[in-house]
Design an enzyme around this catalytic site. Sequence first.
Site, PDB file in Angstrom:
ATOM      1  N   TRP A 365       0.909  -1.025   0.079  1.00 38.31           N
ATOM      2  CA  TRP A 365      -0.464  -0.146  -0.033  1.00 38.31           C
ATOM      3  C   TRP A 365       0.526   1.229   0.125  1.00 38.31           C
ATOM      4  CZ3 TRP A 365      -4.373   1.575   4.158  1.00 38.31           C
ATOM      5  CH2 TRP A 365      -4.674   2.589   4.144  1.00 38.31           C
ATOM      6  N   PRO A 517      -1.135   4.321   9.087  1.00 36.80           N
ATOM      7  CA  PRO A 517      -0.369   4.946   8.463  1.00 36.80           C
ATOM      8  C   PRO A 517       0.721   4.315   7.172  1.00 36.80           C
ATOM      9  CG  PRO A 517      -0.257   3.619  11.081  1.00 36.80           C
ATOM     10  CD  PRO A 517      -2.171   3.446  10.014  1.00 36.80           C
ATOM     11  N   ASP A 518      -0.387   3.456   6.124  1.00 36.19           N
ATOM     12  CA  ASP A 518       0.411   3.389   5.485  1.00 36.19           C
ATOM     13  C   ASP A 518       0.757   4.486   4.259  1.00 36.19           C
ATOM     14  OD1 ASP A 518       1.425   0.259   5.114  1.00 36.19           O
ATOM     15  OD2 ASP A 518      -0.095   0.371   5.926  1.00 36.19           O
ATOM     16  N   ALA A 519      -0.466   4.748   4.016  1.00 33.55           N
ATOM     17  CA  ALA A 519      -1.563   5.796   3.331  1.00 33.55           C
ATOM     18  C   ALA A 519      -0.394   6.890   3.408  1.00 33.55           C
ATOM     19  CB  ALA A 519      -2.510   6.023   4.085  1.00 33.55           C
ATOM     20  N   GLY A 522       2.390   6.417   2.315  1.00 29.29           N
ATOM     21  CA  GLY A 522       2.819   6.556   1.096  1.00 29.29           C
ATOM     22  C   GLY A 522       2.652   8.310  -0.020  1.00 29.29           C
TER      23      GLY A 522
END
Length: 731
Positions: A365, A517-519, A522
């Site tokens: 992601w 957190p992944d977003a 990114g």
Amino acid sequence: MKVVDLSVDVAGGFAARLMGGSGLRVVRPRGGGPPVPTGDDLLRVYLDAGKEHLPCPASPSGLVDAEDLVFLTFDRGAYIGLPAGWTVEDLPAGCVRVTTSSFGTTGPYRTWRGGPLADWAAGGYLGITGDPDRPPLIGPEHLCGYVAGYTAAIAAEAALRHRARTGEPQRVDLSTMESMLSVHQSTFSRLAVGIVRERTGRYTEVYPLVVRPCLDGYVSLGVVTDAEFDRLAIAVGRAELAADERFADAAARWAHRDALDTELDTFLGARTAEQAVAVLVEHGVAAAKVVGPYEVLRNPQLAHRGFWRQPAGRGGSGRMPGDPVPAGVTLGSSPRSDRRRAGRARHRGALPLSGLTVLDFTAFWAGPLATRWLADLGADVVWVERPGSRAEPGGTTQDLTAEVMRVFHRKMNRNKRSVLLDLKTAAGRAAARRLAAEADLLVENFRPGVMAAFGLGPAEMCALNPELVYVSLSGFGASGPWAARRSYGPTIEAASSVEGRTGYPGGEPLRLGHTLPDATGGLAGALAALRGLRDRDASGRGGWFDVSQLEVYAALCGEEILAASLTGQDPPRIGNRSRHGGVQGVFRCAGDDAWIAVRLAGRRDLERLAEVTGLDGLARAARTGPRDDAAAEALIAGYTATRDKHRTAALLQDAGLEAFAVLGPAELLADDHLRARGFFVTARPGDTLPGSPLHSEPPLVDPRGPAPRFGAHTDEVLGQFGLPRPEIAHP
């Protein structure tokens, strides 16, 4: 060029702070607007870190130059917070302007009052967070504004690049509502196949990706694949669980999640959080203790990487997050004067990154989101896939999970080209090096050391191509005692203090309805890439950006961490109440699971609500002290219980109050405001997915391109880069 911060919201203030972290000079006029929010000193201290406060001149010409970048705030149909006598029209014509707001400068909600609670409701996260039989739940109050701040910094970098390429100034309109909707990982991918995401409390769609209690607190477990579950079973001393039919695969583990909890609780209940995490990490399981803002200050990884800063002007007391996007490290030699740019990248009109090549070694992601931003901004993103890494089925399938992933692929990998290389072979690695030698950017999100093992690490690639901007996006960063740890979004959420502050009063910590957190990682990865390009334009040299998702997420907690460093205590979980002085809550309305979010910033708002609703008790509460929040909430709840959420929100907004109906995914997809702003795009018939939150003229982004079929561009791309066919790996 300098950055002039005229904003009075969290999004604009944080974006300006991020730009300052890149070495730009950031200034604010004294008396240029109220604090954010009024009276909250520590939030202002955090947002203003590194900024210069200058005397406020009588007109913009005394402070703002034509080459500057300016952040502005829009709310209730007008620009707000400008110094007395200033207007937006008086700003120099050549400056780049980025305007942040809750809802944007166009559309039906442009005249509505925004704020932190409305942001949670409008961004789609409030409706999916919390227990299904209790009110929807917010996370940390200003988190949405911080996410929009990362997005606004990307917008600023893109607008500056557009001006440098074309000479044209840019005016960017960015809303927190759309910024939050754009970081839903699979909410709208699921909706496209008929699955509606709802509140599920502590449970996720994958088990045991979950938080469980231990002797002295809570531990977040990150177990998704069958191999990870096998490691978990060995770690807890129950290897036989790996062969137990109840837990044979992801579907079985979900169906028997309560039984699995019982098995795991025997191990966790006998250990402290630190003891349990140590055992789990030793066996290769992603795990973290759920901590609060005070405990995160003692995190050894963040200390090792020098993440903390002391606020200026406070006598050396207090600590707060530093720059989550660290400066690039120059690894290569001086650029070769005879180096010939291949010019083989696809050109996509006047978009800011048109003509640049990005080599994409990402998965899952965070990394794909970073490179999708670069693709939407016009870069030729060459996505390197390995043989067998994903299937490309034809037609439709009855497997809804597979269908969700196909739609997710079309959302996450739009505008990219797919190249198939086997990095386990010498030919595959040689081809990758040849591509990197001509690329402008390389983005990867493996654990530290993986790319170096392939001979593709930052030192090797920057030596090969000194102009290369190399972005590494890992869970904890490339150095420090946690560098080699596995991570998932929920474990980073636990380690950052966000989960520790999310929950009903007196209850256990709860995850957000969709992990962030992944977003945010990114977003930070894309920002690092853009920052690296700007640095390269100035110096002629690339560099390595080592981005830690933990640092990126902990930066969203700045004012709470600063407060905890001063008090020496973690704040309690308080549900939907405000830590910043207002009366706020999420109240039931007429209908099935219908709710409205209402925030009253002070006495005047209480009095105005009393006028509109006829609730005399609210007027009395506004005039007396100390204020009884529970009594005020009960009065509001009684009023909203029999009323429609949409009509009530419109009524309160007409009175100048912050209120917003809590919307589910399907309601957001049909929302008139988002339709008017053209936010959702159709990837293919039946797939309506989030587009881009950046609005400008001419456009800085094009989010409408297709996602590639597996390996579809292998021959085309490697042929363009002059690689002979024998070096091309095929499935």
